[in-house]
Design a protein around this motif. Structure first.
Motif, PDB file in Angstrom:
ATOM      1  N   ALA A 123      13.131  -0.324  -3.933  1.00 46.55           N
ATOM      2  CA  ALA A 123      12.403   0.446  -2.921  1.00 46.55           C
ATOM      3  C   ALA A 123      11.460  -0.458  -2.130  1.00 46.55           C
ATOM      4  CB  ALA A 123      11.618   1.575  -3.586  1.00 46.55           C
ATOM      5  N   ILE A 124      10.804  -1.371  -2.827  1.00 51.42           N
ATOM      6  CA  ILE A 124       9.883  -2.294  -2.150  1.00 51.42           C
ATOM      7  C   ILE A 124      10.642  -3.206  -1.194  1.00 51.42           C
ATOM      8  CG2 ILE A 124       8.301  -4.229  -2.511  1.00 51.42           C
ATOM      9  CD1 ILE A 124       7.488  -2.893  -5.163  1.00 51.42           C
ATOM     10  N   ALA A 125      11.781  -3.740  -1.652  1.00 52.61           N
ATOM     11  CA  ALA A 125      12.579  -4.640  -0.816  1.00 52.61           C
ATOM     12  C   ALA A 125      13.124  -3.906   0.404  1.00 52.61           C
ATOM     13  CB  ALA A 125      13.720  -5.233  -1.629  1.00 52.61           C
ATOM     14  N   GLN A 126      13.644  -2.706   0.208  1.00 52.10           N
ATOM     15  CA  GLN A 126      14.188  -1.935   1.332  1.00 52.10           C
ATOM     16  C   GLN A 126      13.110  -1.605   2.351  1.00 52.10           C
ATOM     17  OE1 GLN A 126      15.978   1.392  -0.745  1.00 52.10           O
ATOM     18  NE2 GLN A 126      17.991   0.406  -0.830  1.00 52.10           N
ATOM     19  N   SER A 127      11.946  -1.200   1.878  1.00 47.47           N
ATOM     20  CA  SER A 127      10.841  -0.862   2.783  1.00 47.47           C
ATOM     21  C   SER A 127      10.362  -2.097   3.535  1.00 47.47           C
ATOM     22  CB  SER A 127       9.691  -0.241   1.997  1.00 47.47           C
ATOM     23  OG  SER A 127      10.086   0.959   1.375  1.00 47.47           O
ATOM     24  N   PHE A 128      10.348  -3.241   2.852  1.00 51.90           N
ATOM     25  CA  PHE A 128       9.896  -4.481   3.491  1.00 51.90           C
ATOM     26  C   PHE A 128      10.842  -4.886   4.617  1.00 51.90           C
ATOM     27  CE2 PHE A 128       9.879  -9.089   3.948  1.00 51.90           C
ATOM     28  CZ  PHE A 128       8.529  -9.337   4.158  1.00 51.90           C
ATOM     29  N   LEU A 225      -2.233  -8.106  13.745  1.00 52.62           N
ATOM     30  CA  LEU A 225      -0.809  -7.886  13.562  1.00 52.62           C
ATOM     31  C   LEU A 225      -0.440  -7.811  12.081  1.00 52.62           C
ATOM     32  CD1 LEU A 225       0.650 -10.198  16.359  1.00 52.62           C
ATOM     33  CD2 LEU A 225       0.551  -7.698  16.337  1.00 52.62           C
ATOM     34  N   TYR A 226      -1.118  -8.593  11.257  1.00 49.48           N
ATOM     35  CA  TYR A 226      -0.920  -8.522   9.807  1.00 49.48           C
ATOM     36  C   TYR A 226      -1.231  -7.113   9.308  1.00 49.48           C
ATOM     37  CZ  TYR A 226      -1.920  -9.352   4.825  1.00 49.48           C
ATOM     38  OH  TYR A 226      -1.954  -9.271   3.456  1.00 49.48           O
ATOM     39  N   LEU A 227      -2.351  -6.561   9.733  1.00 56.50           N
ATOM     40  CA  LEU A 227      -2.737  -5.214   9.305  1.00 56.50           C
ATOM     41  C   LEU A 227      -1.743  -4.164   9.792  1.00 56.50           C
ATOM     42  CD1 LEU A 227      -6.602  -5.446   9.863  1.00 56.50           C
ATOM     43  CD2 LEU A 227      -5.413  -5.300   7.667  1.00 56.50           C
ATOM     44  N   ASP A 228      -1.238  -4.340  11.018  1.00 53.99           N
ATOM     45  CA  ASP A 228      -0.224  -3.417  11.523  1.00 53.99           C
ATOM     46  C   ASP A 228       1.011  -3.454  10.635  1.00 53.99           C
ATOM     47  OD1 ASP A 228      -1.892  -2.791  13.644  1.00 53.99           O
ATOM     48  OD2 ASP A 228      -0.956  -4.228  15.014  1.00 53.99           O
ATOM     49  N   PHE A 229       1.446  -4.654  10.285  1.00 50.58           N
ATOM     50  CA  PHE A 229       2.655  -4.812   9.469  1.00 50.58           C
ATOM     51  C   PHE A 229       2.460  -4.221   8.083  1.00 50.58           C
ATOM     52  CE2 PHE A 229       5.350  -6.933   6.431  1.00 50.58           C
ATOM     53  CZ  PHE A 229       6.566  -7.047   7.074  1.00 50.58           C
ATOM     54  N   ILE A 230       1.388  -4.590   7.414  1.00 53.81           N
ATOM     55  CA  ILE A 230       1.157  -4.146   6.039  1.00 53.81           C
ATOM     56  C   ILE A 230       1.009  -2.634   5.962  1.00 53.81           C
ATOM     57  CG2 ILE A 230      -0.514  -4.171   4.144  1.00 53.81           C
ATOM     58  CD1 ILE A 230       1.277  -6.603   4.157  1.00 53.81           C
ATOM     59  N   ASN A 231       0.262  -2.061   6.879  1.00 54.52           N
ATOM     60  CA  ASN A 231       0.057  -0.612   6.849  1.00 54.52           C
ATOM     61  C   ASN A 231       1.345   0.144   7.155  1.00 54.52           C
ATOM     62  OD1 ASN A 231      -2.884   0.247   6.369  1.00 54.52           O
ATOM     63  ND2 ASN A 231      -3.105  -1.468   7.782  1.00 54.52           N
ATOM     64  N   MET A 232       2.134  -0.345   8.117  1.00 52.11           N
ATOM     65  CA  MET A 232       3.409   0.295   8.396  1.00 52.11           C
ATOM     66  C   MET A 232       4.323   0.195   7.171  1.00 52.11           C
ATOM     67  SD  MET A 232       5.837  -0.008  11.782  1.00 52.11           S
ATOM     68  CE  MET A 232       5.836  -1.794  11.788  1.00 52.11           C
ATOM     69  N   PHE A 233       4.320  -0.947   6.500  1.00 51.11           N
ATOM     70  CA  PHE A 233       5.107  -1.130   5.282  1.00 51.11           C
ATOM     71  C   PHE A 233       4.690  -0.144   4.194  1.00 51.11           C
ATOM     72  CE2 PHE A 233       4.735  -3.230   1.069  1.00 51.11           C
ATOM     73  CZ  PHE A 233       6.081  -3.172   0.693  1.00 51.11           C
ATOM     74  N   LEU A 234       3.400   0.020   3.987  1.00 51.94           N
ATOM     75  CA  LEU A 234       2.918   0.913   2.936  1.00 51.94           C
ATOM     76  C   LEU A 234       3.278   2.365   3.221  1.00 51.94           C
ATOM     77  CD1 LEU A 234      -0.599  -0.636   2.183  1.00 51.94           C
ATOM     78  CD2 LEU A 234       1.455  -0.733   0.751  1.00 51.94           C
ATOM     79  N   PHE A 235       3.161   2.781   4.482  1.00 52.07           N
ATOM     80  CA  PHE A 235       3.502   4.163   4.819  1.00 52.07           C
ATOM     81  C   PHE A 235       5.005   4.411   4.709  1.00 52.07           C
ATOM     82  CE2 PHE A 235      -0.704   4.284   7.094  1.00 52.07           C
ATOM     83  CZ  PHE A 235      -1.236   5.309   6.321  1.00 52.07           C
ATOM     84  N   ILE A 236       5.823   3.435   5.095  1.00 47.17           N
ATOM     85  CA  ILE A 236       7.270   3.567   4.923  1.00 47.17           C
ATOM     86  C   ILE A 236       7.621   3.636   3.440  1.00 47.17           C
ATOM     87  CG2 ILE A 236       9.457   2.322   5.159  1.00 47.17           C
ATOM     88  CD1 ILE A 236       8.522   1.365   7.888  1.00 47.17           C
ATOM     89  N   LEU A 237       6.956   2.820   2.636  1.00 44.45           N
ATOM     90  CA  LEU A 237       7.194   2.829   1.190  1.00 44.45           C
ATOM     91  C   LEU A 237       6.840   4.180   0.591  1.00 44.45           C
ATOM     92  CD1 LEU A 237       8.019   1.153  -1.295  1.00 44.45           C
ATOM     93  CD2 LEU A 237       5.624   0.408  -1.476  1.00 44.45           C
ATOM     94  N   ARG A 238       5.741   4.760   1.038  1.00 47.49           N
ATOM     95  CA  ARG A 238       5.338   6.079   0.521  1.00 47.49           C
ATOM     96  C   ARG A 238       6.318   7.168   0.933  1.00 47.49           C
ATOM     97  NH1 ARG A 238      -1.055   5.580   2.203  1.00 47.49           N
ATOM     98  NH2 ARG A 238      -1.606   3.943   0.693  1.00 47.49           N
ATOM     99  N   LEU A 239       6.900   7.021   2.110  1.00 49.03           N
ATOM    100  CA  LEU A 239       7.839   8.031   2.590  1.00 49.03           C
ATOM    101  C   LEU A 239       9.179   7.976   1.866  1.00 49.03           C
ATOM    102  CD1 LEU A 239       7.507   8.178   6.498  1.00 49.03           C
ATOM    103  CD2 LEU A 239       7.164  10.058   4.894  1.00 49.03           C
ATOM    104  N   PHE A 240       9.715   6.766   1.690  1.00 45.78           N
ATOM    105  CA  PHE A 240      11.097   6.639   1.223  1.00 45.78           C
ATOM    106  C   PHE A 240      11.251   5.933  -0.131  1.00 45.78           C
ATOM    107  CE2 PHE A 240      11.134   6.431   5.937  1.00 45.78           C
ATOM    108  CZ  PHE A 240      11.798   7.636   6.185  1.00 45.78           C
ATOM    109  N   GLY A 241      10.165   5.374  -0.658  1.00 49.32           N
ATOM    110  CA  GLY A 241      10.280   4.590  -1.874  1.00 49.32           C
ATOM    111  C   GLY A 241      10.444   5.443  -3.137  1.00 49.32           C
ATOM    112  N   ASN A 242      11.295   4.967  -4.039  1.00 54.94           N
ATOM    113  CA  ASN A 242      11.469   5.606  -5.342  1.00 54.94           C
ATOM    114  C   ASN A 242      10.423   5.073  -6.303  1.00 54.94           C
ATOM    115  OD1 ASN A 242      13.803   7.074  -4.571  1.00 54.94           O
ATOM    116  ND2 ASN A 242      15.074   5.238  -4.874  1.00 54.94           N
ATOM    117  N   ARG A 243       9.716   5.979  -6.923  1.00 57.40           N
ATOM    118  CA  ARG A 243       8.656   5.586  -7.859  1.00 57.40           C
ATOM    119  C   ARG A 243       9.227   5.269  -9.238  1.00 57.40           C
ATOM    120  NH1 ARG A 243       3.331   6.970  -6.259  1.00 57.40           N
ATOM    121  NH2 ARG A 243       3.280   7.994  -4.230  1.00 57.40           N
ATOM    122  N   ASN A 244       8.508   4.400  -9.959  1.00 56.67           N
ATOM    123  CA  ASN A 244       8.892   4.082 -11.333  1.00 56.67           C
ATOM    124  C   ASN A 244       8.714   5.292 -12.247  1.00 56.67           C
ATOM    125  OD1 ASN A 244       9.631   1.374 -10.952  1.00 56.67           O
ATOM    126  ND2 ASN A 244       7.481   0.729 -10.933  1.00 56.67           N
TER     127      ASN A 244
END
Length: 244
Positions: A123-128, A225-244
């Motif tokens: 999930a982390i790799a896909q979101s990244f 730009l770093y903050l834009d990237f990281i925050n977009m990554f975290l929100f995408i991860l929360r939307l589509f990521g599978n939790r442990n």
């Protein structure tokens, strides 16, 4: 008296000089933007390495899985770096600001190590990779578009304030539906901010070129730009990521 022997009588004698100045400006702009992206991408890479190393060492589980103030220090440290750099940049040397940027990237790595405890590696790799593709496209749009995005930037910043307020409220309500809405809106806001910050970074070069302050603005633009990237990554991860 007309110069009948001149095959280009209507060409300004300063045309070559103007073209040279334009080429020099474009070359300087490319170097400036390349420096911004190099800092930003290096910061993201450093954050990822630190986060993964912190988890693999077992320290992340010990710090975030138990009581103690250290986990709060690690969680809030990146915010301290951002405020320090934002309000102190005019008083800092370029070297100090650069050191602060790397310190921020390390602190973010320690703080973001918790995602490896909550989400699966897939999930982390896909979101990244999804974030990387979206960021590249949005940043390219911000760099090449002729449309002025400043009005959109004001709207997005207002939306960001509302997003922060909603996130704080959800700490008390713990609403799954509200969290889903926050994550979706968060992706949209930081997608827009990526384009806006890229255009602002590009336009800023005209004001800082030759002033001796280029490096300061390179680092601060990379931080945005770093903050834009990281925050977009975290929100995408929360939307589509599978939790442990």
């Amino acid at each position: 008296m007309a110069n009948w022997s001149d095959p280009t009588p209507n060409v300004s004698p300063f045309g070559a000089a103007s073209a040279t100045r334009t080429e020099a400006y474009d070359a300087g702009l490319r170097r400036y933007m390349l420096s911004v992206y190099n800092y930003m991408l290096s910061g993201v890479l450093l954050t990822g390495i630190v986060a993964l190393g912190f988890v693999m060492s077992g320290a992340a589980v010990q710090v975030f899985g138990g009581p103690g103030i250290l986990k709060w220090v690690i969680t809030l440290a990146p915010l301290g770096f951002v405020f320090g750099m934002s309000f102190g940049q005019s008083r800092m040397s370029a070297g100090t600001l650069q050191a602060m940027f790397w310190g921020f990237a390390i602190a973010m790595g320690l703080s973001l190590s918790t995602i490896f405890l909550r989400y699966t590696p897939v999930a982390i790799a896909q979101s990244f990779f999804a974030t990387s593709a979206a960021f590249a496209g949005l940043s390219l749009y911000g760099y090449t578009t002729k449309r002025d995005l400043s009005a959109m930037g004001t709207f997005l910043i207002m939306g960001l304030v509302g997003l922060i307020v909603a996130s704080l409220l959800n700490l008390f309500f713990q609403s799954g539906m509200l969290e889903l809405v926050i994550s979706f809106v968060g992706v949209l806001i930081f997608a827009g901010l990526t384009a806006y910050d890229t255009q602002r970074t590009k336009s800023m070069y005209a004001h800082v070129a030759g002033t001796g302050q280029e490096q300061h603005f390179v680092i601060m633009s990379a931080l945005n730009l770093y903050l834009d990237f990281i925050n977009m990554f975290l929100f995408i991860l929360r939307l589509f990521g599978n939790r442990n």
